[in-house]
Design a protein around this motif. Structure first.
Motif, mmCIF file in Angstrom:
data_model
loop_
_atom_site.group_PDB
_atom_site.id
_atom_site.type_symbol
_atom_site.label_atom_id
_atom_site.label_comp_id
_atom_site.label_asym_id
_atom_site.label_seq_id
_atom_site.Cartn_x
_atom_site.Cartn_y
_atom_site.Cartn_z
ATOM 1 N N SER A 150 -6.320 -2.358 -12.444
ATOM 2 C CA SER A 150 -6.037 -2.889 -13.777
ATOM 3 C C SER A 150 -5.997 -1.796 -14.835
ATOM 4 N N HIS A 151 -6.719 -0.686 -14.577
ATOM 5 C CA HIS A 151 -6.725 0.434 -15.510
ATOM 6 C C HIS A 151 -6.221 1.711 -14.846
ATOM 7 N N GLY A 152 -5.528 1.528 -13.708
ATOM 8 C CA GLY A 152 -4.912 2.639 -12.995
ATOM 9 C C GLY A 152 -3.413 2.469 -12.980
ATOM 10 N N LEU A 153 -2.856 2.193 -11.803
ATOM 11 C CA LEU A 153 -1.406 2.087 -11.675
ATOM 12 C C LEU A 153 -0.820 0.945 -12.497
ATOM 13 N N ASP A 154 -1.578 -0.129 -12.680
ATOM 14 C CA ASP A 154 -1.075 -1.243 -13.498
ATOM 15 C C ASP A 154 -0.794 -0.800 -14.929
ATOM 16 N N ARG A 155 -1.539 0.191 -15.404
ATOM 17 C CA ARG A 155 -1.394 0.639 -16.785
ATOM 18 C C ARG A 155 -0.373 1.774 -16.950
ATOM 19 N N PHE A 156 0.095 2.336 -15.841
ATOM 20 C CA PHE A 156 0.977 3.496 -15.946
ATOM 21 C C PHE A 156 2.280 3.173 -16.683
ATOM 22 N N PRO A 157 2.951 2.057 -16.391
ATOM 23 C CA PRO A 157 4.158 1.717 -17.167
ATOM 24 C C PRO A 157 3.858 1.532 -18.659
ATOM 25 N N VAL A 158 2.693 0.991 -18.980
ATOM 26 C CA VAL A 158 2.293 0.820 -20.379
ATOM 27 C C VAL A 158 2.122 2.189 -21.038
ATOM 28 N N PHE A 159 1.531 3.115 -20.305
ATOM 29 C CA PHE A 159 1.329 4.478 -20.794
ATOM 30 C C PHE A 159 2.667 5.144 -21.107
ATOM 31 N N ALA A 215 -2.039 12.470 -13.625
ATOM 32 C CA ALA A 215 -1.683 11.686 -12.439
ATOM 33 C C ALA A 215 -2.920 11.392 -11.603
ATOM 34 N N PHE A 216 -3.788 12.389 -11.457
ATOM 35 C CA PHE A 216 -5.020 12.212 -10.697
ATOM 36 C C PHE A 216 -5.897 11.123 -11.306
ATOM 37 N N LEU A 217 -6.032 11.104 -12.635
ATOM 38 C CA LEU A 217 -6.902 10.129 -13.284
ATOM 39 C C LEU A 217 -6.380 8.702 -13.125
ATOM 40 N N PHE A 218 -5.056 8.524 -13.203
ATOM 41 C CA PHE A 218 -4.481 7.195 -12.960
ATOM 42 C C PHE A 218 -4.668 6.788 -11.495
ATOM 43 N N ALA A 219 -4.367 7.722 -10.575
ATOM 44 C CA ALA A 219 -4.456 7.411 -9.148
ATOM 45 C C ALA A 219 -5.892 7.152 -8.722
ATOM 46 N N LYS A 220 -6.830 7.905 -9.286
ATOM 47 C CA LYS A 220 -8.246 7.748 -8.948
ATOM 48 C C LYS A 220 -8.732 6.339 -9.264
ATOM 49 N N ALA A 221 -8.289 5.804 -10.393
ATOM 50 C CA ALA A 221 -8.692 4.452 -10.780
ATOM 51 C C ALA A 221 -8.263 3.440 -9.722
ATOM 52 N N ALA A 265 -12.251 3.723 -18.098
ATOM 53 C CA ALA A 265 -13.421 4.338 -18.714
ATOM 54 C C ALA A 265 -14.359 4.952 -17.687
ATOM 55 N N GLY A 266 -14.500 4.299 -16.541
ATOM 56 C CA GLY A 266 -15.432 4.757 -15.521
ATOM 57 C C GLY A 266 -15.144 6.153 -15.002
ATOM 58 N N ASN A 267 -13.891 6.600 -15.106
ATOM 59 C CA ASN A 267 -13.556 7.953 -14.643
ATOM 60 C C ASN A 267 -14.472 9.006 -15.250
ATOM 61 N N TYR A 268 -14.819 8.823 -16.516
ATOM 62 C CA TYR A 268 -15.570 9.850 -17.229
ATOM 63 C C TYR A 268 -17.067 9.747 -16.931
ATOM 64 N N GLY A 269 -17.510 8.543 -16.560
ATOM 65 C CA GLY A 269 -18.881 8.403 -16.074
ATOM 66 C C GLY A 269 -19.053 9.086 -14.728
ATOM 67 N N ARG A 314 0.836 -1.195 0.000
ATOM 68 C CA ARG A 314 0.000 0.000 0.000
ATOM 69 C C ARG A 314 0.871 1.245 0.000
ATOM 70 N N VAL A 315 0.443 2.243 -0.759
ATOM 71 C CA VAL A 315 1.181 3.497 -0.864
ATOM 72 C C VAL A 315 0.201 4.632 -0.614
ATOM 73 N N ALA A 316 0.604 5.611 0.200
ATOM 74 C CA ALA A 316 -0.264 6.751 0.504
ATOM 75 C C ALA A 316 -0.717 7.428 -0.787
ATOM 76 N N TYR A 317 -1.986 7.797 -0.834
ATOM 77 C CA TYR A 317 -2.582 8.368 -2.037
ATOM 78 C C TYR A 317 -1.813 9.595 -2.522
ATOM 79 N N GLN A 318 -1.462 10.500 -1.619
ATOM 80 C CA GLN A 318 -0.750 11.707 -2.022
ATOM 81 C C GLN A 318 0.640 11.382 -2.571
ATOM 82 N N GLU A 319 1.259 10.323 -2.039
ATOM 83 C CA GLU A 319 2.556 9.902 -2.563
ATOM 84 C C GLU A 319 2.408 9.379 -3.988
ATOM 85 N N VAL A 320 1.313 8.649 -4.218
ATOM 86 C CA VAL A 320 1.043 8.154 -5.570
ATOM 87 C C VAL A 320 0.898 9.323 -6.535
#
Length: 332
Positions: free
Chosen positions: A43-52, A30-36, A120-124, A2-8
């Motif tokens: 799976s569509h947040g931090l896991d995808r950041f290296p792919v991005f 950064a907010f959109l990745f962390a929010k996921a 995708a859910g971020n935009y909903g 676990r990592v503190a949200y603000q650190e993320v």
């Protein structure tokens, strides 16, 4: 771990800034990745950041490119994403759809030449929090077979439907495949089979093996032939409304870039449904929750656990795979 949200947030922001993002755009991305990940969709947040980041290095995502208006027809606008960051393009176009709906009651924005929007859910949620009903969808590269087909021809074309509600917004975020590829890769990394059939192997047999599905790009359509049909129609709508690439053209390069997306908003107040919306939604959810279940199963509506998961992760830290976080930290 676990990592503190603000650190993320701070870590991702710093990495994005180093990779060509302005401060404001790095902060939002950064907010959109962390929010996921905060809300339980790693799976569509931090896991995808290296792919991005890899997509940036391949010059598929242009960090400084912003979407631009192509056409405007009252309630409808068409935008060009200019191959900018998918999450930022999607956030901007949903914001435009919200603003149009506040003016006209309905707002529709079609976006061409963009990149993967990640969660995708971020935009909903973005629309629901603005008091808007929303429908948005995207095409993808070919990663799912036509029904009866033995090769990937359809995209798993994620769809979001969001409805604002005082006691908890209802937000459906789903791909046209039984499991998203992000979820498949999560199970593969953990060395687990999927809980249900996830796609086809090379012989056309149903399989729970994430490795087999990913390597063949033969994900199982939801609802079998019905999901395949819905995927096709979503691709058609995204393509003709945006004037952008259909799935088969996205796949020609071998990379997932140059996607087409649609964002639709309806303002609840402008359309005069505020007086009864919450009451009717509460009745529907109440009836759903009263359902008998098999064993100790729990009935939940889409998005129900969002607030609970977010609060837990905000307090205890965002859950992230050790290897994923290590690879992110190495970018600093």
């Amino acid at each position: 771990m676990r990592v503190a949200y603000q650190e993320v947030i701070q870590t991702l922001e710093e990495i994005l800034f180093k990779n060509g993002f302005s401060e404001d755009r790095a902060r939002l991305c950064a907010f959109l990745f962390a929010k996921a990940s905060l809300e339980g969709v790693a799976s569509h947040g931090l896991d995808r950041f290296p792919v991005f980041l890899e997509m940036i290095r391949k010059n598929l995502v242009h960090p400084d490119a912003e979407s631009s208006l192509l056409d405007s027809y009252g309630v409808f606008e068409r935008w060009n994403g200019n191959l900018g960051p998918g999450p930022l393009n999607a956030h901007q176009c949903m914001d435009r759809a919200i603003h149009l709906s506040k003016e006209f009651g309905v707002g529709i924005v079609a976006l061409q030449n963009t990149n993967h929007w990640m969660r995708a859910g971020n935009y909903g949620w973005q629309a629901a929090e603005a008091g808007c009903i929303a429908i948005c969808f995207t095409n993808t590269k070919p990663n799912m077979p036509a029904w009866g087909g033995s090769e990937p021809r359809l995209g798993n074309n994620p769809l979001v439907i969001a409805i604002p509600r005082s006691k908890g917004h209802v937000v459906l975020d789903m791909a046209m495949s039984q499991f998203s590829y992000g979820k498949l890769k999560t199970y593969l990394r953990e060395g687990k089979d999927m809980p249900f059939d996830a796609g086809f192997d090379m012989n056309g047999n149903l399989t729970k093996s994430p490795e087999s599905v990913i390597s063949n790009e033969l994900a199982l359509p939801i609802g079998l032939w019905k999901g395949a049909g819905l995927s096709l129609l979503l691709d058609m709508l995204a393509t003709i409304l945006s004037g952008g690439n259909p799935t088969f053209q996205v796949g020609e390069s071998g990379e997932e870039s140059g996607l087409s997306q649609v964002f639709i908003c309806l303002d609840a107040e402008k359309l005069g449904i505020m007086d009864w919306s919450d009451q009717k939604l509460d009745q529907i959810i109440g009836d759903l929750k009263s359902s008998l279940t098999f064993g100790d199963k729990e009935i939940r509506y889409p998005g129900e656990n969002n607030m609970k998961t977010s609060e837990e992760n905000m307090q205890n830290g965002v859950t992230v795979d050790d290897k994923i976080w290590k690879s992110i930290i190495e970018e600093l």
